[in-house]
Motif scaffolding. Structure first.
Motif, PDB file in Angstrom:
ATOM      1  N   UNK A 139      40.690  43.804  46.007  1.00 60.75           N
ATOM      2  CA  UNK A 139      41.241  43.418  44.710  1.00 60.75           C
ATOM      3  C   UNK A 139      42.092  42.155  44.846  1.00 60.75           C
ATOM      4  N   UNK A 140      42.883  42.089  45.920  1.00 63.68           N
ATOM      5  CA  UNK A 140      43.708  40.903  46.151  1.00 63.68           C
ATOM      6  C   UNK A 140      42.867  39.653  46.327  1.00 63.68           C
ATOM      7  N   UNK A 141      41.765  39.771  47.075  1.00 60.52           N
ATOM      8  CA  UNK A 141      40.870  38.631  47.275  1.00 60.52           C
ATOM      9  C   UNK A 141      40.211  38.215  45.971  1.00 60.52           C
ATOM     10  N   UNK A 142      39.788  39.189  45.174  1.00 53.05           N
ATOM     11  CA  UNK A 142      39.162  38.883  43.878  1.00 53.05           C
ATOM     12  C   UNK A 142      40.148  38.172  42.961  1.00 53.05           C
ATOM     13  N   UNK A 143      41.375  38.665  42.902  1.00 53.98           N
ATOM     14  CA  UNK A 143      42.383  38.049  42.047  1.00 53.98           C
ATOM     15  C   UNK A 143      42.676  36.621  42.491  1.00 53.98           C
ATOM     16  N   UNK A 144      42.853  36.427  43.811  1.00 52.90           N
ATOM     17  CA  UNK A 144      43.091  35.077  44.322  1.00 52.90           C
ATOM     18  C   UNK A 144      41.933  34.149  43.960  1.00 52.90           C
ATOM     19  N   UNK A 145      40.720  34.653  44.139  1.00 52.21           N
ATOM     20  CA  UNK A 145      39.533  33.840  43.869  1.00 52.21           C
ATOM     21  C   UNK A 145      39.433  33.472  42.398  1.00 52.21           C
ATOM     22  N   UNK A 146      39.647  34.435  41.522  1.00 54.50           N
ATOM     23  CA  UNK A 146      39.522  34.184  40.080  1.00 54.50           C
ATOM     24  C   UNK A 146      40.586  33.193  39.606  1.00 54.50           C
ATOM     25  N   UNK A 147      41.849  33.471  39.929  1.00 54.10           N
ATOM     26  CA  UNK A 147      42.929  32.605  39.439  1.00 54.10           C
ATOM     27  C   UNK A 147      42.859  31.211  40.050  1.00 54.10           C
ATOM     28  N   UNK A 148      42.580  31.139  41.347  1.00 52.94           N
ATOM     29  CA  UNK A 148      42.480  29.826  41.998  1.00 52.94           C
ATOM     30  C   UNK A 148      41.263  29.059  41.478  1.00 52.94           C
ATOM     31  N   UNK A 149      40.182  29.770  41.165  1.00 54.84           N
ATOM     32  CA  UNK A 149      38.992  29.110  40.619  1.00 54.84           C
ATOM     33  C   UNK A 149      39.285  28.493  39.248  1.00 54.84           C
ATOM     34  N   UNK A 150      39.990  29.232  38.406  1.00 55.89           N
ATOM     35  CA  UNK A 150      40.343  28.708  37.082  1.00 55.89           C
ATOM     36  C   UNK A 150      41.217  27.464  37.209  1.00 55.89           C
ATOM     37  N   UNK A 151      42.189  27.514  38.126  1.00 53.65           N
ATOM     38  CA  UNK A 151      43.054  26.353  38.344  1.00 53.65           C
ATOM     39  C   UNK A 151      42.253  25.181  38.899  1.00 53.65           C
ATOM     40  N   UNK A 152      41.368  25.458  39.864  1.00 54.52           N
ATOM     41  CA  UNK A 152      40.561  24.401  40.478  1.00 54.52           C
ATOM     42  C   UNK A 152      39.630  23.747  39.463  1.00 54.52           C
ATOM     43  N   UNK A 153      39.019  24.548  38.602  1.00 57.05           N
ATOM     44  CA  UNK A 153      38.120  24.001  37.582  1.00 57.05           C
ATOM     45  C   UNK A 153      38.885  23.129  36.586  1.00 57.05           C
TER      46      UNK A 153
ATOM     47  N   UNK B 220      48.552  39.804  49.881  1.00 60.11           N
ATOM     48  CA  UNK B 220      47.572  40.884  50.009  1.00 60.11           C
ATOM     49  C   UNK B 220      46.171  40.369  49.738  1.00 60.11           C
ATOM     50  N   UNK B 221      45.310  40.433  50.739  1.00 59.49           N
ATOM     51  CA  UNK B 221      43.904  40.054  50.582  1.00 59.49           C
ATOM     52  C   UNK B 221      43.094  40.781  51.645  1.00 59.49           C
ATOM     53  N   UNK B 222      41.785  40.604  51.604  1.00 52.85           N
ATOM     54  CA  UNK B 222      40.874  41.446  52.368  1.00 52.85           C
ATOM     55  C   UNK B 222      41.036  41.321  53.880  1.00 52.85           C
ATOM     56  N   UNK B 223      41.113  40.102  54.390  1.00 52.38           N
ATOM     57  CA  UNK B 223      41.186  39.916  55.837  1.00 52.38           C
ATOM     58  C   UNK B 223      42.453  40.533  56.432  1.00 52.38           C
ATOM     59  N   UNK B 224      43.525  40.528  55.644  1.00 50.62           N
ATOM     60  CA  UNK B 224      44.789  41.063  56.139  1.00 50.62           C
ATOM     61  C   UNK B 224      44.772  42.558  56.411  1.00 50.62           C
ATOM     62  N   UNK B 225      43.727  43.263  55.961  1.00 51.39           N
ATOM     63  CA  UNK B 225      43.668  44.708  56.181  1.00 51.39           C
ATOM     64  C   UNK B 225      43.448  45.062  57.653  1.00 51.39           C
ATOM     65  N   UNK B 226      42.970  44.090  58.449  1.00 51.09           N
ATOM     66  CA  UNK B 226      42.715  44.424  59.850  1.00 51.09           C
ATOM     67  C   UNK B 226      44.008  44.702  60.616  1.00 51.09           C
ATOM     68  N   UNK B 227      45.133  44.147  60.168  1.00 48.04           N
ATOM     69  CA  UNK B 227      46.390  44.336  60.893  1.00 48.04           C
ATOM     70  C   UNK B 227      46.841  45.793  60.876  1.00 48.04           C
ATOM     71  N   UNK B 228      47.008  46.430  59.701  1.00 49.66           N
ATOM     72  CA  UNK B 228      47.403  47.847  59.715  1.00 49.66           C
ATOM     73  C   UNK B 228      46.344  48.742  60.352  1.00 49.66           C
ATOM     74  N   UNK B 229      45.070  48.395  60.197  1.00 50.11           N
ATOM     75  CA  UNK B 229      44.018  49.202  60.822  1.00 50.11           C
ATOM     76  C   UNK B 229      44.092  49.116  62.338  1.00 50.11           C
ATOM     77  N   UNK B 230      44.383  47.941  62.841  1.00 49.96           N
ATOM     78  CA  UNK B 230      44.526  47.766  64.293  1.00 49.96           C
ATOM     79  C   UNK B 230      45.723  48.548  64.816  1.00 49.96           C
ATOM     80  N   UNK B 231      46.815  48.576  64.040  1.00 48.26           N
ATOM     81  CA  UNK B 231      48.009  49.325  64.444  1.00 48.26           C
ATOM     82  C   UNK B 231      47.754  50.831  64.450  1.00 48.26           C
ATOM     83  N   UNK B 232      46.829  51.269  63.579  1.00 50.39           N
ATOM     84  CA  UNK B 232      46.487  52.691  63.522  1.00 50.39           C
ATOM     85  C   UNK B 232      45.462  53.093  64.575  1.00 50.39           C
TER      86      UNK B 232
END
Length: 214
Positions: free
Chosen positions: A16-30, A165-177
């Motif tokens: 969801x974080x990645x989608x939100x970043x992509x949508x909002x940044x895309x609107x600004x970029x356009x 919060x975005x998709x790639x950042x999920x590896x950190x807590x998963x690695x800690x677990x």
């Protein structure tokens, strides 16, 4: 598979974080890309210079460095915003330079006679650009703009290094677990595929409907 099923909410939050970043940044970029493309073809010299400097600086600046400049530099000037907004600002401004060049290349494909005819009818530059040139240019720039926004979605991974919060950042807590790093990244890759293929599907529809026949 248990990496995904045990941490579905974590992956969902990252996606969801990645989608939100992509949508909002895309609107600004356009929006910024359209403005800068207009500047680059404007009859006013100062606007052309501003557009050229904008594109040259941003296209030749590493995105990570731009993130540092925005997230660490702007607060020094009293601009304090949530990290998510800073990330959108960095991604949107960076990508706008590429959107600008894609739009400008499309504008250059429109015969100059179209603009001359519009001006002979008494239309202003803004009217000529918005009513005559851009509608024709839009058809030829659908594929490159789509590719640029797909690149933006993948570039959003950098935001995870700045507490966003975005998709790639999920590896950190998963690695800690103690979960497998390989499977963690496989499911992260699947998430990015979902985002990029969705963008690709949208632009494929646009291209089939309005694109230039080849």
């Amino acid at each position: 598979m248990n990496v995904l099923t045990d941490n579905l909410s974590l992956y969902g939050e990252g996606l969801l974080g990645t989608v939100e970043l992509t949508v909002y940044a895309s609107l600004l970029a356009l929006a910024l890309g359209f403005v800068m493309a207009s500047f680059r073809v404007a009859p006013v010299g100062s606007l052309r210079v501003f557009g050229t400097v904008w594109v040259t600086v941003l296209r030749n600046t590493p995105l990570t460095l731009l993130f540092f400049a925005v997230l660490l530099g702007l607060p020094r000037f009293g601009v304090v915003l949530p990290f998510e907004l800073f990330a959108v600002l960095a991604l949107g401004c960076y990508t706008s330079a590429f959107i600008c060049e894609a739009l400008r290349s499309g504008i250059n494909t429109v015969p100059t006679g179209q603009g001359e005819a519009a001006r002979s009818l008494g239309m202003t530059f803004a009217q000529t650009l918005s009513l005559v040139v851009l509608p024709q240019a839009f058809r030829s720039v659908i594929p490159p703009v789509g590719s640029t926004l797909i690149a933006l979605a993948k570039n959003s991974a950098i935001a995870g290094s700045f507490s966003v919060t975005e998709l790639l950042g999920t590896y950190k807590p998963l690695n800690e677990l103690g979960y497998s790093v390989i499977w963690s990244f496989i499911w992260i890759a699947v998430g990015y595929l979902i985002v990029t293929l969705s963008i690709s599907a949208i632009f494929n529809v646009l291209e089939k409907r309005w694109g230039v026949p080849r």
